[in-house]
Design a protein around this motif. Structure first.
Motif, short mmCIF file in Angstrom:
data_model
loop_
_atom_site.label_atom_id
_atom_site.label_comp_id
_atom_site.label_asym_id
_atom_site.label_seq_id
_atom_site.Cartn_x
_atom_site.Cartn_y
_atom_site.Cartn_z
N GLY A 25 115.81 -29.79 72.05
CA GLY A 25 114.69 -28.91 72.32
C GLY A 25 113.66 -28.89 71.20
N ILE A 26 114.04 -29.38 70.03
CA ILE A 26 113.09 -29.43 68.91
C ILE A 26 111.95 -30.40 69.21
CG2 ILE A 26 114.18 -31.30 67.60
CD1 ILE A 26 113.65 -29.64 65.07
N ASN A 27 112.16 -31.32 70.15
CA ASN A 27 111.14 -32.29 70.53
C ASN A 27 110.28 -31.82 71.70
OD1 ASN A 27 111.97 -34.26 68.59
ND2 ASN A 27 113.70 -34.77 69.92
N ASP A 28 110.53 -30.61 72.22
CA ASP A 28 109.71 -30.08 73.30
C ASP A 28 108.31 -29.74 72.76
OD1 ASP A 28 111.75 -30.28 75.12
OD2 ASP A 28 112.40 -28.19 74.92
N TYR A 29 107.37 -29.55 73.70
CA TYR A 29 106.04 -29.08 73.33
C TYR A 29 106.14 -27.59 73.05
CZ TYR A 29 104.48 -33.58 75.12
OH TYR A 29 104.31 -34.92 75.33
N LEU A 30 105.71 -27.19 71.85
CA LEU A 30 105.98 -25.83 71.39
C LEU A 30 104.71 -25.03 71.13
CD1 LEU A 30 108.80 -26.54 68.76
CD2 LEU A 30 109.09 -25.73 71.10
N HIS A 31 104.81 -23.75 71.45
CA HIS A 31 103.85 -22.75 70.96
C HIS A 31 104.64 -21.83 70.05
CE1 HIS A 31 100.64 -19.75 70.84
NE2 HIS A 31 101.61 -18.86 70.94
N ILE A 32 104.20 -21.72 68.80
CA ILE A 32 104.91 -20.90 67.82
C ILE A 32 104.09 -19.66 67.50
CG2 ILE A 32 105.64 -20.77 65.40
CD1 ILE A 32 106.59 -23.61 65.57
N THR A 33 104.77 -18.52 67.50
CA THR A 33 104.16 -17.26 67.08
C THR A 33 104.83 -16.81 65.79
OG1 THR A 33 103.68 -16.59 69.36
CG2 THR A 33 103.72 -14.85 67.70
N LEU A 34 104.07 -16.74 64.72
CA LEU A 34 104.58 -16.27 63.44
C LEU A 34 104.39 -14.76 63.31
CD1 LEU A 34 103.37 -19.04 60.94
CD2 LEU A 34 105.66 -18.73 61.90
N THR A 35 105.41 -14.09 62.76
CA THR A 35 105.34 -12.63 62.62
C THR A 35 105.07 -12.22 61.17
OG1 THR A 35 107.77 -12.57 62.38
CG2 THR A 35 106.86 -12.24 64.59
N ASP A 36 104.76 -13.18 60.30
CA ASP A 36 104.41 -12.85 58.90
C ASP A 36 103.14 -12.01 58.86
OD1 ASP A 36 106.19 -14.97 57.17
OD2 ASP A 36 105.54 -15.84 59.07
N GLU A 37 103.11 -11.09 57.93
CA GLU A 37 101.93 -10.23 57.78
C GLU A 37 100.75 -11.01 57.21
OE1 GLU A 37 101.09 -7.17 58.73
OE2 GLU A 37 102.98 -7.11 59.80
N ASP A 38 101.02 -11.97 56.34
CA ASP A 38 99.97 -12.79 55.75
C ASP A 38 99.97 -14.17 56.40
OD1 ASP A 38 99.15 -10.82 53.89
OD2 ASP A 38 100.86 -11.36 52.62
N ASP A 39 98.77 -14.71 56.61
CA ASP A 39 98.67 -16.06 57.16
C ASP A 39 99.31 -17.06 56.19
OD1 ASP A 39 97.29 -14.84 59.13
OD2 ASP A 39 95.41 -15.93 58.84
N ILE A 40 100.01 -18.02 56.76
CA ILE A 40 100.64 -19.08 55.97
C ILE A 40 99.62 -20.18 55.74
CG2 ILE A 40 102.54 -20.72 55.83
CD1 ILE A 40 103.41 -17.77 55.85
N PRO A 41 99.25 -20.47 54.47
CA PRO A 41 98.29 -21.55 54.22
C PRO A 41 98.79 -22.87 54.80
CG PRO A 41 98.65 -20.24 52.24
CD PRO A 41 99.68 -19.80 53.23
#
Length: 387
Positions: free
Chosen positions: A295-311
């Motif tokens: 499943g790691i090779n599927d087409y993914l939409h990721i939602t990050l829950t971090d308060e600060d944007d990850i550079p």
């Protein structure tokens, strides 16, 4: 009589910047295997073969491969154009393909193609109605010298009704219609075209007398006002709004007049679409992505829950998830709903405060100390010390 009903192949479609050609070729093999397994008497393709009116070379080659494969199966195939297709381009060479059992609906000219099939219970008429607009039907009627009728057609509902009337259907027989329209009340997806104000809506009542209506246009498999009116849905997921869809085709069995059985058959994709959610640290842990297996090779939409944007978060995550399609955040900043309800008194407010107010409206959070210092220094450079 048994039919395989499919639609919305969208050959040539991309998922953001990812070409789906190989995924679509994979699903063609799934369709061909379905034909071998279920042995339908005919195949109904309800439009949107291509994703664009002028398809890519790769898309045309893929459709060519599909047609050759269908012809080799020697199963009559009936194909109409959808709103994404150019009927004139798609039907090039159709007269030659007739001999191979591949039948295309011509661009609408006021008449609908009709083919008669026969089984132990008698004849079944297959009517082919490509995607139509009111302007197309008006022009066809005017060309036939029916200007009076043409003037009365202003809506999609009136256009489809006129087209069906022109068919002169014998309702005492078994009749199948292939069409590509939006039936009012049906569920849409993000990957479909939407007309302003729902102007393309038509009533399911227009189709009620047909023994079966094979619809295309909507990507979710569903009934459209009756057991006999169905969308097969697209064979692949084309947006993340379709993550929970079961994709495939419909096996339709017509018995005697009034007897109908419909069953969905599922197609297994080469790559699925899925959404995952968590902090950057969680999603980059080896034990997290290892448990995903293939499943790691599927087409993914990721939602990050971090308060600060990850550079450079997208490119960093793509080192692990090579088919990452899109990324967003779910945190206190994005959960707020700030609205601009009045103009600020710009003459009495400093540029730094205005800038910070604008930033907060855009991002649902104020400056960090580092951001504030950067903005202040920048403003000093631009305004010569004015703050």
């Amino acid at each position: 009589m048994k039919f395989l009903h499919i639609s919305d192949l969208h050959f040539g479609k991309k998922l953001n910047e990812f070409s789906l050609i190989e995924d679509q070729k994979f699903i063609i093999y799934e369709i061909l295997q379905c034909i071998d397994e279920h042995k339908p008497d005919a195949i109904l393709v309800a439009g949107d073969v291509y994703d664009k009116n002028i398809p890519s070379v790769e898309a045309v080659k893929l459709f060519d491969f599909f047609l050759i494969s269908l012809a080799q199966k020697k199963v009559p195939t009936y194909i109409i154009s959808g709103n994404h297709d150019s009927p004139e381009r798609m039907t090039c060479g159709s007269s030659l393909m007739e001999e191979s059992g591949i039948h295309f609906a011509r661009a609408y000219d006021g008449t609908a193609c009709c083919y008669e099939l026969t089984d132990k219970d008698g004849p079944v008429n297959v009517y082919m109605l490509p995607f139509i607009k009111p302007v197309v039907v008006r022009a066809a009627l005017e060309a036939q010298g029916k200007a009076g009728q043409a003037e009365k057609i202003n809506t999609y509902d009136e256009a489809v009704e006129a087209a069906i009337t022109q068919m002169n259907v014998d309702w005492s027989k078994r009749n199948v219609l292939i069409a590509h329209q939006f039936v009012t009340g049906s569920a849409r997806c993000d990957s479909e075209d939407v007309s302003v104000g729902g102007s393309d809506n038509i009533s399911a009542e227009l189709f009620s007398k047909f023994d079966y209506v094979a619809l295309g246009h909507l990507h979710g498999c569903q009934k459209a006002g009756g057991e006999n009116i169905r969308y097969s849905g697209s064979p692949l997921k084309y947006s993340f709004s379709e993550v929970n869809h079961k994709k495939g085709g419909l096996i339709v069995e017509l018995g005697k007049k009034g007897e109908l059985k419909v069953e969905q058959v599922l197609f297994e994709p080469q790559h699925d679409l899925r959404c995952i959610k968590g902090t950057y640290q969680e999603l980059t842990l080896k034990k997290y992505w290892e448990q995903m297996g293939d499943g790691i090779n599927d087409y993914l939409h990721i939602t990050l829950t971090d308060e600060d944007d990850i550079p450079e978060g997208f490119s960093k995550l793509q080192l692990i998830y090579k088919n990452l399609v899109s990324l967003d955040y779910d945190n206190s900043r994005t959960q707020k709903d700030n609205l601009i309800d009045a103009a600020a008194d710009v003459e009495k407010t400093s540029p730094l405060v205005l800038f910070e107010q604008f930033y907060e409206l855009q991002n649902n959070q104020g400056f960090s100390p580092e951001q504030k210092k950067f903005a202040q220094d920048l403003i000093e450079d631009i305004w010569g010390g004015q703050k």
